[in-house]
Scaffold this active site. Structure first.
Site, PDB file in Angstrom:
ATOM      1  N   CYS A  25      -3.064  -3.903  -6.471  1.00 57.16           N
ATOM      2  CA  CYS A  25      -3.520  -5.056  -5.698  1.00 57.16           C
ATOM      3  C   CYS A  25      -4.847  -4.903  -4.944  1.00 57.16           C
ATOM      4  O   CYS A  25      -5.286  -3.807  -4.651  1.00 57.16           O
ATOM      5  CB  CYS A  25      -2.507  -5.513  -4.675  1.00 57.16           C
ATOM      6  SG  CYS A  25      -0.867  -5.674  -5.349  1.00 57.16           S
ATOM      7  N   GLY A  52      -6.253  -5.852  -9.924  1.00 59.51           N
ATOM      8  CA  GLY A  52      -5.018  -6.503 -10.340  1.00 59.51           C
ATOM      9  C   GLY A  52      -5.325  -7.769 -11.106  1.00 59.51           C
ATOM     10  O   GLY A  52      -6.141  -8.581 -10.659  1.00 59.51           O
ATOM     11  N   ASN A 129      -1.631  -4.728  -0.016  1.00 57.72           N
ATOM     12  CA  ASN A 129      -1.996  -3.738  -1.026  1.00 57.72           C
ATOM     13  C   ASN A 129      -1.372  -2.413  -0.608  1.00 57.72           C
ATOM     14  O   ASN A 129      -1.656  -1.911   0.478  1.00 57.72           O
ATOM     15  CB  ASN A 129      -3.516  -3.601  -1.117  1.00 57.72           C
ATOM     16  CG  ASN A 129      -3.945  -2.464  -2.032  1.00 57.72           C
ATOM     17  OD1 ASN A 129      -5.011  -1.897  -1.854  1.00 57.72           O
ATOM     18  ND2 ASN A 129      -3.144  -2.125  -3.019  1.00 57.72           N
ATOM     19  N   GLY A 130      -0.548  -1.858  -1.486  1.00 56.25           N
ATOM     20  CA  GLY A 130       0.100  -0.584  -1.193  1.00 56.25           C
ATOM     21  C   GLY A 130       1.554  -0.625  -1.602  1.00 56.25           C
ATOM     22  O   GLY A 130       1.988  -1.538  -2.314  1.00 56.25           O
ATOM     23  N   TYR A 281     -11.206   6.491  -9.903  1.00 53.46           N
ATOM     24  CA  TYR A 281     -10.900   5.473 -10.914  1.00 53.46           C
ATOM     25  C   TYR A 281     -10.747   4.050 -10.393  1.00 53.46           C
ATOM     26  O   TYR A 281     -11.285   3.115 -10.955  1.00 53.46           O
ATOM     27  CB  TYR A 281      -9.614   5.906 -11.629  1.00 53.46           C
ATOM     28  CG  TYR A 281      -9.004   4.885 -12.551  1.00 53.46           C
ATOM     29  CD1 TYR A 281      -9.606   4.572 -13.767  1.00 53.46           C
ATOM     30  CD2 TYR A 281      -7.817   4.231 -12.222  1.00 53.46           C
ATOM     31  CE1 TYR A 281      -9.037   3.622 -14.620  1.00 53.46           C
ATOM     32  CE2 TYR A 281      -7.253   3.293 -13.067  1.00 53.46           C
ATOM     33  CZ  TYR A 281      -7.867   2.997 -14.263  1.00 53.46           C
ATOM     34  OH  TYR A 281      -7.320   2.069 -15.095  1.00 53.46           O
TER      35      TYR A 281
END
Ligand code: SF4
Length: 503
Positions: A25, A52, A129-130, A281
């Site tokens: 996300c 995402g 996010n997480g 990445y």
């Protein structure tokens, strides 16, 4: 008061051949009463789309009403001009999601963010996010509290956080107090935005695992928060700083203020642990995280990789996209010629349907095609970011050999991934990780490379130049910056592996 424009967009797809790491996300938030906040959020989500591609959502408030629109697919598939024009307001939050579970379209849609909660009278929207790692505790806490439940829904960690926040908000009638209580119970990784009709709240976990930054729109017209600075750049917001680990911010008509500082006494014991893979990445190369330019870090990884693992070859190529700056760094440091060797099909970057085994095995060929003239009869150094299961590397090397490469030497800009990640990445068991079950030589043989080398952990850290160089490296060394997840997958670890936890 909340109204919903939720619509099931049927352009979803299934990711079957999943041999790469996936971030789960990107979040965005803006407070700018004079501007078109939903359009700014839409642009922000487009900049964060790499984090995402499964669903996108925007919630907006005009100060009285909260409206949420979300759907499955890319931001541009969910939102058109007409929809954005309907989402008028003073502040908005947005979210793009990659799911690590729930591939069924119905379930994916249920799990799309923002999620809506209410204290009975007043609504809020939440995007995250997480990954929260103490789901058992959150469920226990929810059961302790009186609440309405919909037992037919598959409950995600974010849904639990939303339900808990709604309960705390009902009890306290005060959103900052409710969020502080939520921060007191949540464990794991969260970079979160919460929107009410009166304010935008921004919170980050105590270790700062996922990135989150804050910026200012031009001429004092408003404030922006985003997972990455590339989203700020796109809307010409000036990046100001990171949201600090453990910090809670409020943005409203009075401006921006810190409600809980990162050094607050009430915080649980935690160490800062920024995810190393953001630099390797996940993040876009044009982003800056904690003062460190991601492109520069990747280029340095390539340079360092040459010193750690030199090899005689004719050309260096990078695997798009994250391997390219590292390949350039490797080439510059080694003097070996850099060449483009793989062309990426940018129009199927997202997850896609691969209905048969044959097509599944074609996976990488759908995304990448070798430049035959560049690789034929050449000894090639291929620079890539990581190896998860090894099947993608195997296909890649076979593809280069089929194109006539004389030798293929694989160089990886991260250490071997030996341990699962519980903090928002799709590797929750060790058995799926080739480096946990194979030696270096066995891995080399399996993927069919002439040689294989990983960057050392020390080498990786030395390439980043962050302002707070305190990292999570758990997937490389098993040293987790969190307490033991609850629940923990029963096959999370192979026999003989002993992780360390922050208890
Ligand atoms: S375990 Fe690895 S991928 Fe997960 S947060 Fe830590 S460094 Fe990042």
């Amino acid at each position: 008061m909340v109204s919903s424009m939720m619509a099931l967009n049927t352009t979803t797809s299934h990711d079957i051949n999943d041999d790469s790491l996936h971030e789960a996300c990107g979040v965005f938030g803006v407070w700018a009463p004079q501007l078109d906040v939903s359009r700014l959020t839409f642009f922000g989500l487009q900049a964060l789309q790499h984090r995402g591609q499964e669903s996108a959502g925007i919630a907006v408030t005009d100060g009285t009403n909260l409206v949420c629109k979300k759907g499955l697919g890319l931001a541009r598939e969910v939102f058109d001009d007409k929809t954005i024009a309907q989402l008028q307001g003073v502040a908005a939050i947005g979210h793009v999601r990659y799911s690590t579970s729930g591939k069924d379209p119905e379930i994916s849609f249920q799990m799309a963010h923002p999620l809506i909660g209410s204290n009975g009278n007043r609504s809020f929207a939440l995007a995250h996010n997480g990954t929260l790692t103490n789901v058992d505790d959150l469920i226990k806490e929810l059961k302790r509290l009186p609440r309405d439940t919909n037992s037919n829904q598959q409950v995600s960690d974010t849904q639990l956080a939303t339900d808990l926040l709604a309960q705390y908000y009902s009890e306290t009638q005060d959103m900052p107090t409710a969020i502080m209580r939520l921060m007191g119970i949540m464990r794991g990784a969260y970079s979160m935005v919460v929107l009410t009709n009166k304010a935008l709240y921004v919170l980050r976990d105590y270790s700062g695992i996922r990135p989150l930054c804050v910026g200012r729109l031009s001429e004092g017209s408003g404030w922006v928060v985003a997972s990455e600075t590339c989203a700020l750049d796109l809307i010409r917001a000036e990046p100001l700083r990171e949201v600090e680990p453990g910090e809670l911010l409020r943005i409203d008509s009075k401006g921006i203020c810190t409600l809980v500082a990162s050094d607050a006494q009430s915080q649980p014991i935690a160490r800062q642990a920024h995810c190393l893979f953001e630099y390797v990445y996940f993040a876009r190369p044009d982003s800056v995280i904690d003062g460190a330019n991601v492109y520069r870090a990747r280029e340095a990884m390539g340079r360092r990789l040459f010193h750690e693992a030199p090899v005689d070859a004719d050309i260096v190529i990078g695997v798009p996209d994250s391997g390219i700056p590292a390949a350039i760094g490797y080439a510059r440091e080694s003097g070996v010629t850099y060449s483009e060797g793989l062309v990426k099909n940018r129009y199927i970057d997202r997850t896609f349907i691969q209905p048969t085994q044959d097509l599944r095995e074609q996976g990488i060929r759908i995304k990448l095609n070798p430049l035959h003239y560049a690789v034929r009869n050449r000894r090639i150094i291929v620079v890539d970011d990581s190896i998860v299961r090894g099947s993608t590397s195997k296909q890649l090397i076979q593809m280069l050999r089929d194109a006539g490469a004389a030798e293929v030497h694989l160089r990886i800009t991260s250490p071997a991934i030996i341990w699962p990640c519980f903090l928002g990445i799709n590797t929750d068991t060790q058995e799926q990780l080739i480096a946990a079950t194979h030696t270096l030589e066995e891995t080399r043989e399996y993927i069919g490379a002439d040689s294989l080398a990983y960057l050392s952990l020390e080498g990786l850290k030395s390439c980043i130049y962050a302002e707070h160089p305190s990292y999570c490296s758990a997937c490389f060394d098993g040293d987790y910056p969190i307490s033991r997840p609850k629940p923990l997958h029963e096959n999370a670890f192979l026999p003989g592996y002993m992780p360390t936890w922050q208890e």
